[in-house]
Write an enzyme that holds these catalytic residues in place. Structure first.
Site, PDB file in Angstrom:
ATOM      1  N   LYS A  68       0.818  -1.214   0.000  1.00 32.58           N
ATOM      2  CA  LYS A  68       0.000   0.000   0.000  1.00 32.58           C
ATOM      3  C   LYS A  68       0.854   1.268   0.000  1.00 32.58           C
ATOM      4  O   LYS A  68       0.468   2.268  -0.597  1.00 32.58           O
ATOM      5  CB  LYS A  68      -0.984   0.006   1.158  1.00 32.58           C
ATOM      6  CG  LYS A  68      -0.420  -0.135   2.549  1.00 32.58           C
ATOM      7  CD  LYS A  68      -1.540  -0.232   3.584  1.00 32.58           C
ATOM      8  CE  LYS A  68      -0.991  -0.400   4.992  1.00 32.58           C
ATOM      9  NZ  LYS A  68      -0.321  -1.712   5.166  1.00 32.58           N
ATOM     10  N   ASN A 121      -1.036   7.216   6.272  1.00 26.83           N
ATOM     11  CA  ASN A 121      -0.020   6.373   6.885  1.00 26.83           C
ATOM     12  C   ASN A 121       1.348   6.563   6.239  1.00 26.83           C
ATOM     13  O   ASN A 121       2.304   5.892   6.595  1.00 26.83           O
ATOM     14  CB  ASN A 121      -0.447   4.899   6.767  1.00 26.83           C
ATOM     15  CG  ASN A 121       0.193   4.013   7.809  1.00 26.83           C
ATOM     16  OD1 ASN A 121       0.255   4.354   8.977  1.00 26.83           O
ATOM     17  ND2 ASN A 121       0.677   2.856   7.386  1.00 26.83           N
ATOM     18  N   HIS A 137      -0.866  -8.115  12.213  1.00 22.37           N
ATOM     19  CA  HIS A 137      -1.572  -7.387  13.281  1.00 22.37           C
ATOM     20  C   HIS A 137      -2.713  -8.214  13.875  1.00 22.37           C
ATOM     21  O   HIS A 137      -3.760  -7.672  14.247  1.00 22.37           O
ATOM     22  CB  HIS A 137      -2.126  -6.055  12.747  1.00 22.37           C
ATOM     23  CG  HIS A 137      -1.125  -5.203  12.038  1.00 22.37           C
ATOM     24  ND1 HIS A 137       0.057  -4.796  12.623  1.00 22.37           N
ATOM     25  CD2 HIS A 137      -1.117  -4.686  10.777  1.00 22.37           C
ATOM     26  CE1 HIS A 137       0.736  -4.058  11.769  1.00 22.37           C
ATOM     27  NE2 HIS A 137       0.056  -3.981  10.644  1.00 22.37           N
TER      28      HIS A 137
END
Length: 460
Positions: free
Chosen positions: A126, A149, A195
């Site tokens: 990403k 981000n 995660h």
């Protein structure tokens, strides 16, 4: 700065006073809100107080009396494995919890302008996809902004104008909590386990990313369909076969009709209504080496086409793209040996993609191992000449690699780089692709990559 709208005269609490938290506090104040700030660390509280913000311990009884909303930083757990005490207190008090991404979307367009927003999420790629799309847009003469981000905090952007494009990289932490998610174009690169503690497993992790597509109803979606989750998501979003609002991306041949962008054997091809309309040879583009970067190029291509760019404009941007630091970044070539920094390969899937990109690898790996083990790497051990393992638990990591790869326990980066460089032969690649988090030895993956590059530069 983009002033936050909708809280004029209200009191808003901000938890976590790092980059995004302090920026959110400033943007809230610029929009007329009264801000109460809190950080578990004294340094964060002192930084807020130096800017005139009132600090309040949000974990104390009654802290949320009169508070309209709590804005929290993405790194702070809000549900799993357990919510931060301040977030638990806010929820118990019936106070809404949001983040800077949600504030951004609720505040966009208040000046009457209508920029377009492309939001990009996924497990891997990403950052590269976001930076690549931003580069393609700017090279084509479009006014574009990169945030989220990657790059700047989203509320730190200057208010965008008509015709501007905002490219946002969004993590699962950000998409899970944002109360408003309304991009014009949404991109899903891929999914692999990551995660898992923060999302209580793979299903929760996928659900967090799926919110970007389900909550706001983007005009067009770009979906990587090489995993079951991507195929499921594309199927949910389309109204019928051939629905052009869904662009499928793959590194394999697709049998489905409709709009698709694929990369096979290094060739990118765009197909619409069963007819190929464009193709590009990606194999000689230095900043986009490897199958994983070819997938990133497909995602950026599809998003750029959604914004109206012509194939020739996009190809020019791809060819001039310099690459991102710490993502398949060539930092040196010495005596026929290439040194590549892929410190961002913090999980097994990203490391596997890096291993697949080069034929003969001296592999520097190790760090804080994530859940799921290392078995998925075994399919690429044929590319590995030898592994040089770093990290506080380097011995255990070396054992976990299994018998399929020769491994030397080095412990630290200096030793690993020195040993790999001494043994490397012309035509080989010394690759940092840790397949692990950095926090056992470094503050973040950037510091780890910088250390690798510095050690390489210091070689005699």
């Amino acid at each position: 700065m983009i002033p936050v709208r909708g809280f004029d005269g209200a009191t808003v609490a901000v938890l976590g006073l790092g980059r995004s938290g302090l920026t959110a506090a400033r943007a809230l104040r610029a929009g007329g809100a009264t801000v109460l700030a809190w950080d578990d660390g004294a340094r964060g509280r002192e930084a807020a107080e130096a800017e005139g913000f009132e600090t309040r311990d949000l974990t104390r009884a009654g802290a949320f009396e009169g508070v309209a909303c709590l804005v929290t930083s993405p790194g702070i757990p809000h549900l799993y494995p357990a919510p931060h005490p301040a977030i638990a207190a806010a929820l118990a008090a019936g106070v809404a919890v949001d983040n800077d991404i949600g504030l951004f979307f609720r505040s966009l367009g208040w000046n009457g302008e209508a920029p377009r927003v492309v939001a990009i999420t996924g497990s891997n790629g990403k950052s590269t996809t976001s930076a690549l799309l931003h580069h393609v847009l700017t090279q084509a003469g479009r006014r574009a902004h990169l945030a989220g981000n990657i790059g700047r905090g989203v509320l730190d952007l200057d208010p965008p104008g008509e015709g501007d494009v905002i490219v946002l990289e969004l993590s699962s932490y950000q998409t899970e909590l944002a109360r408003s998610l309304t991009p014009d174009v949404a991109v899903f690169t891929n999914l692999s386990p990551d995660h898992l503690d923060r999302h209580a497993g793979l299903g929760g992790y996928f659900a967090a990313k799926r919110r970007l597509f389900a909550e706001g109803g983007p005009d067009r979606t770009v979906i990587g369909v090489d995993e079951p989750e991507g195929r499921f998501l594309a199927g949910q979003l389309q109204e019928a076969q051939g629905d052009d609002r869904v662009i499928r991306v793959s590194t394999a041949k697709l049998e489905t009709p409709g709009w698709q962008v694929t990369a096979r054997k290094g060739w990118l091809a765009e197909t619409r209504k069963g007819r190929q309309v464009a193709s590009v040879d990606l194999r000689d583009i230095p900043g986009l080496s490897g199958r994983h970067n070819h997938q990133n190029a497909c995602c950026a291509w599809a998003a750029a086409r959604s914004l109206g760019l012509a194939p020739r404009e996009i190809e020019a941007g791809l060819r001039s793209y310099p690459g991102l630091p710490h993502r398949s970044q060539v930092v040196a070539e010495r005596s026929g040996v290439r040194f590549v920094n892929d410190s961002k390969a913090t999980n097994v899937d990203a490391a596997a993609q890096a291993l697949a990109a080069f034929p003969a690898i001296r592999w520097i790996c190790g760090g804080l191992q994530k859940e799921g083990g290392l078995d998925a790497l075994a399919a690429h051990y044929g590319h590995v000449v030898k592994a040089y393992v770093i990290g506080r638990e380097a011995g255990a990591f070396a054992v976990a690699l299994g018998p399929g790869v020769e491994a030397e326990v080095c412990g630290d980066m200096a030793t690993a780089v020195a040993r790999a460089a001494a043994e490397a032969q012309a035509g080989e690649t010394v690759l940092l692709a840790p397949a692990a988090a950095s926090f056992d030895q470094y503050d973040n993956f950037e510091r780890r990559g910088e250390d690798f590059a510095a050690r390489v530069a210091a070689l005699e």
